[in-house]
Design a protein around this motif. Structure first.
Motif, short mmCIF file in Angstrom:
data_model
loop_
_atom_site.label_atom_id
_atom_site.label_comp_id
_atom_site.label_asym_id
_atom_site.label_seq_id
_atom_site.Cartn_x
_atom_site.Cartn_y
_atom_site.Cartn_z
N ARG A 262 0.68 18.68 -23.56
CA ARG A 262 -0.65 19.18 -23.58
C ARG A 262 -1.50 18.11 -22.95
NH1 ARG A 262 -2.88 19.16 -29.71
NH2 ARG A 262 -2.03 17.02 -30.31
N GLN A 263 -2.61 18.33 -22.15
CA GLN A 263 -3.43 17.44 -21.67
C GLN A 263 -4.77 17.24 -22.59
OE1 GLN A 263 -4.59 19.07 -18.09
NE2 GLN A 263 -3.28 17.77 -16.86
N VAL A 264 -4.82 15.93 -22.92
CA VAL A 264 -6.07 15.82 -24.10
C VAL A 264 -7.08 14.83 -23.36
CG1 VAL A 264 -6.77 14.44 -26.09
CG2 VAL A 264 -4.21 15.55 -25.83
N PRO A 265 -8.41 15.74 -22.90
CA PRO A 265 -9.21 14.71 -22.12
C PRO A 265 -9.83 13.68 -22.95
CG PRO A 265 -10.20 17.09 -23.07
CD PRO A 265 -8.60 17.20 -23.43
N ASP A 266 -10.29 12.83 -22.27
CA ASP A 266 -11.13 11.57 -23.08
C ASP A 266 -12.54 11.91 -23.55
OD1 ASP A 266 -8.65 9.81 -22.53
OD2 ASP A 266 -9.38 9.34 -20.75
N SER A 267 -12.88 11.43 -24.29
CA SER A 267 -14.45 11.86 -24.75
C SER A 267 -15.39 10.78 -23.76
CB SER A 267 -14.77 11.47 -26.36
OG SER A 267 -14.68 9.89 -26.41
N GLN A 268 -16.64 11.34 -23.47
CA GLN A 268 -17.57 10.34 -22.87
C GLN A 268 -17.83 9.03 -23.46
OE1 GLN A 268 -19.16 11.69 -19.59
NE2 GLN A 268 -19.12 9.66 -19.64
N ASP A 269 -17.86 9.13 -24.91
CA ASP A 269 -17.90 7.99 -25.50
C ASP A 269 -17.15 6.86 -25.31
OD1 ASP A 269 -20.18 9.11 -26.58
OD2 ASP A 269 -19.49 9.25 -28.63
N VAL A 327 -30.04 3.53 -13.73
CA VAL A 327 -30.26 4.39 -14.91
C VAL A 327 -31.10 5.57 -14.60
CG1 VAL A 327 -31.59 4.38 -16.98
CG2 VAL A 327 -30.17 2.41 -16.56
N ASP A 328 -32.22 5.39 -13.91
CA ASP A 328 -32.95 6.57 -13.51
C ASP A 328 -32.18 7.72 -12.52
OD1 ASP A 328 -35.16 5.39 -14.29
OD2 ASP A 328 -36.15 4.91 -12.54
N GLY A 329 -31.16 7.21 -11.89
CA GLY A 329 -30.40 8.06 -11.04
C GLY A 329 -29.19 8.89 -12.00
N LEU A 330 -28.90 8.28 -13.08
CA LEU A 330 -28.10 9.12 -14.27
C LEU A 330 -28.95 9.82 -14.77
CD1 LEU A 330 -26.07 5.78 -15.55
CD2 LEU A 330 -25.10 7.99 -14.37
N ALA A 331 -30.25 9.58 -15.16
CA ALA A 331 -31.20 10.76 -15.78
C ALA A 331 -31.49 11.77 -14.81
CB ALA A 331 -32.39 9.99 -16.13
N HIS A 337 -27.97 10.69 -23.23
CA HIS A 337 -26.97 9.99 -24.13
C HIS A 337 -27.65 8.69 -24.70
CE1 HIS A 337 -23.49 7.82 -26.16
NE2 HIS A 337 -22.67 8.86 -25.75
N PRO A 338 -27.72 8.43 -25.92
CA PRO A 338 -28.27 7.40 -26.76
C PRO A 338 -27.93 5.96 -26.13
CG PRO A 338 -26.66 8.36 -28.27
CD PRO A 338 -26.68 9.13 -27.19
N MET A 339 -26.77 5.85 -25.62
CA MET A 339 -26.42 4.48 -25.00
C MET A 339 -27.11 4.41 -23.91
SD MET A 339 -22.36 4.36 -25.60
CE MET A 339 -22.00 2.66 -24.85
N LEU A 340 -27.55 5.45 -23.11
CA LEU A 340 -28.07 5.20 -21.87
C LEU A 340 -29.78 4.96 -22.31
CD1 LEU A 340 -28.13 5.56 -18.72
CD2 LEU A 340 -28.83 7.76 -19.15
N GLU A 341 -30.37 5.55 -23.26
CA GLU A 341 -31.42 5.15 -23.75
C GLU A 341 -31.68 3.89 -24.34
OE1 GLU A 341 -34.38 7.23 -23.59
OE2 GLU A 341 -32.97 8.84 -22.40
N ALA A 342 -30.86 3.34 -25.04
CA ALA A 342 -30.96 1.88 -25.16
C ALA A 342 -30.91 0.88 -24.15
CB ALA A 342 -29.80 1.66 -26.51
N LEU A 343 -29.87 1.32 -23.04
CA LEU A 343 -29.93 0.49 -21.94
C LEU A 343 -31.29 0.49 -21.31
CD1 LEU A 343 -28.31 -1.44 -20.06
CD2 LEU A 343 -27.48 0.79 -18.93
N ALA A 344 -31.84 1.53 -21.06
CA ALA A 344 -33.20 1.79 -20.24
C ALA A 344 -34.38 1.11 -21.19
CB ALA A 344 -33.53 3.30 -20.52
N GLY A 345 -34.30 0.95 -22.60
CA GLY A 345 -35.12 0.31 -23.21
C GLY A 345 -35.13 -1.11 -23.08
#
Length: 506
Positions: A262-269, A327-331, A337-345
């Motif tokens: 079975r294929q098990v996808p990786d999480s985004q985290d 970061v703006d391009g990702l948004a 994602h909270p990790m993106l928000e923390a990086l932007a801050g």
């Protein structure tokens, strides 16, 4: 426990790199419980964690540690027999391919191993193996297997394993010379037995948690190939503490064949945490150039994570405009994602735009109130901006739910010092030192707190109780031959972002 058994157990705890699991839990027998009770295992694990914090070996990165802890507890939750047992997962700041389990459920993973995995299931297979060492109480069983006359040589061998695990070859050679060949072989044989048991039970746990059953064999095989290529003292640390024989690889492959494909996808985290680890590798500009090239050439497993990792590397290099554009391009592409928000801050804060950073943090905390990186970054910005009252109020509220968070106590000490409250400032600085393993420094801070006031407020009573508790622990340590109660190693000099070097790494 007798003093010598406690000493050996503590050193052994530092040396182990894997764990066994409560699925098909064998009968450990009375000898293991006599040598090291479960209560003592937890106490030894806590002592060792205090030493690790004080040494600076731990990666104090909330993003990566939170991901590891979530992944580890997903595995733990898959086995009902582990209900109620304590487990804590954390990262070690080291490029070595290594992981280890301590008594009491503390499991560390080196950042080098995280970066080396090719899937979330591979990383989960390592954690499952380590969880199994803990649940099978392998350290207690190891101690029980040693006679009293073998204790000294056991300590020498364990010290050698620990030195090898940290990459210190000379120290490993020096430590190993004190043990006889027969006793060395005895320990190796016992270790192999535990490794096989941890493989078997860890595999069951991996499958129950819904991960790819082929991952353990795949990771073993890749490590074995690396060993063949580099065999001049550069063997991955995980293999030095987890002897990887052809039999272990074959057994892992055989187990995988028993499960349906079975294929098990990786999480985004997983992809984001791994990308963040990789952004820390090497010098900032080198990391930025490497990740830029990988994106241009399509050499990535997840494009969003690769772009996030690039933004983190650009921040390390103080290329704020480039990091903000990434970061703006990702948004704009709809990534939230909270990790993106923390990086932007962090980008806004480190580039000197405090007002914009504050607005970003406050909006992000409304959406992600429990995300630790945001919880740490927001009051740090307030303190930097001089808004100590708001910072102290925010931190006090957070400490109600996180009373043992050293970072928050350190921030509280700074905020209350600026507000002119030496009682609260010294109290929180004392808590920070106590949680970091510097008991003597903690007692000094609590004494200063009491000297700063003549009131008999609840705050004073709390400080008095904490001081009495530390003094009692110091007396126990002296009676047990552990000196003045201080953790060995220098007092940690931690910034508000201890995982960040001076190059502004996120």
């Amino acid at each position: 426990m007798p003093r010598r058994v406690r000493l050996i157990a503590l050193v052994t705890a530092l040396a182990w790199s894997s764990g066994s699991h409560a699925i098909s839990l064998p009968d450990l027998g009375d000898s293991a419980e006599t040598a090291l009770s479960r209560q003592s295992e937890r106490a030894l694990g806590e002592q060792t964690m205090t030493s690790l914090r004080a040494s600076g070996a731990m990666l104090n990165d909330p993003e990566i540690n939170a991901y590891l802890d979530a992944l580890g507890h997903r595995l733990v939750a898959a086995d009902p027999d582990l209900t109620g047992q304590h487990f804590s997962f954390f990262a070690i700041d080291s490029n070595e391919l290594n992981a280890f389990a301590l008594p009491g459920g503390y499991i560390g993973v080196h950042t080098g191993l995280i970066a080396a995995t090719q899937s979330e299931s591979e990383l989960a297979s390592v954690l499952a193996h380590e969880i199994s060492h803990v649940s099978q109480h392998h350290i207690a069983r190891q101690i029980a297997a040693q006679s009293s006359t073998q204790m000294l040589s056991m300590a020498a061998m364990v010290a050698a394993i620990l030195a090898a695990g940290t990459g210190n070859g000379q120290a490993a050679m020096a430590a190993a010379t004190g043990a006889t060949a027969a006793q060395q072989q005895s320990m190796i044989n016992y270790t192999r037995e535990h490794e096989q048991e941890a493989d078997r039970i860890g595999f069951q746990l991996l499958v129950r948690a819904g991960f790819d059953p082929r991952a353990m064999a795949a990771f073993f095989e890749r490590l074995q190939q690396n060993t063949r290529l580099v065999d001049a003292g550069t063997t991955p640390a995980w293999l030095r503490t987890h002897p990887l024989t052809a039999q272990r690889v074959a057994e892992a492959e055989d187990r995988a064949f028993t499960q349906p494909y079975r294929q098990v996808p990786d999480s985004q985290d997983y992809h984001l945490a791994r990308a963040l680890v990789r952004s820390y590798e090497g010098q900032p500009r080198d990391a930025e150039q490497r990740l830029t090239a990988e994106l241009a050439e399509g050499r990535y497993r997840d494009r969003i994570a690769a772009r996030y990792g690039l933004a983190a590397a650009q921040l390390r290099a103080s290329h704020f405009a480039a990091a903000e554009a990434t970061v703006d391009g990702l948004a704009r592409d709809g990534f939230r994602h909270p990790m993106l928000e923390a990086l932007a801050g962090q980008i806004l804060s480190q580039s000197g735009r405090s007002d914009a950073a504050r607005a970003r943090y406050e909006a992000a905390l409304k959406r992600y109130p429990d995300h630790l990186q945001l919880v740490y970054d927001y009051p740090a910005l307030l303190i930097k901006s001089g808004d100590f009252k708001t910072a102290a109020a925010f931190i006090d509220a957070q400490l109600l739910v996180r009373p043992s968070d050293a970072t928050l106590h350190q921030q509280a000490a700074e905020a209350w010092a600026a507000l002119g409250s030496p009682l609260k400032s010294h109290r929180h600085q004392g808590e920070f030192y106590a949680l970091s393993g510097s008991n003597k420094a903690a007692m000094e801070q609590f004494q200063l707190a009491l000297k700063s006031t003549r009131d008999d407020s609840p705050e004073v009573q709390i400080v008095e109780a904490r001081l009495q508790a530390l003094r009692a622990r110091e007396r126990e340590d002296k009676a047990d031959g552990r000196g003045d109660g201080r953790t060995r190693g220098n007092k940690p000099e931690l910034s508000l972002y201890p995982h960040l070097p001076a190059d502004n790494r996120h």
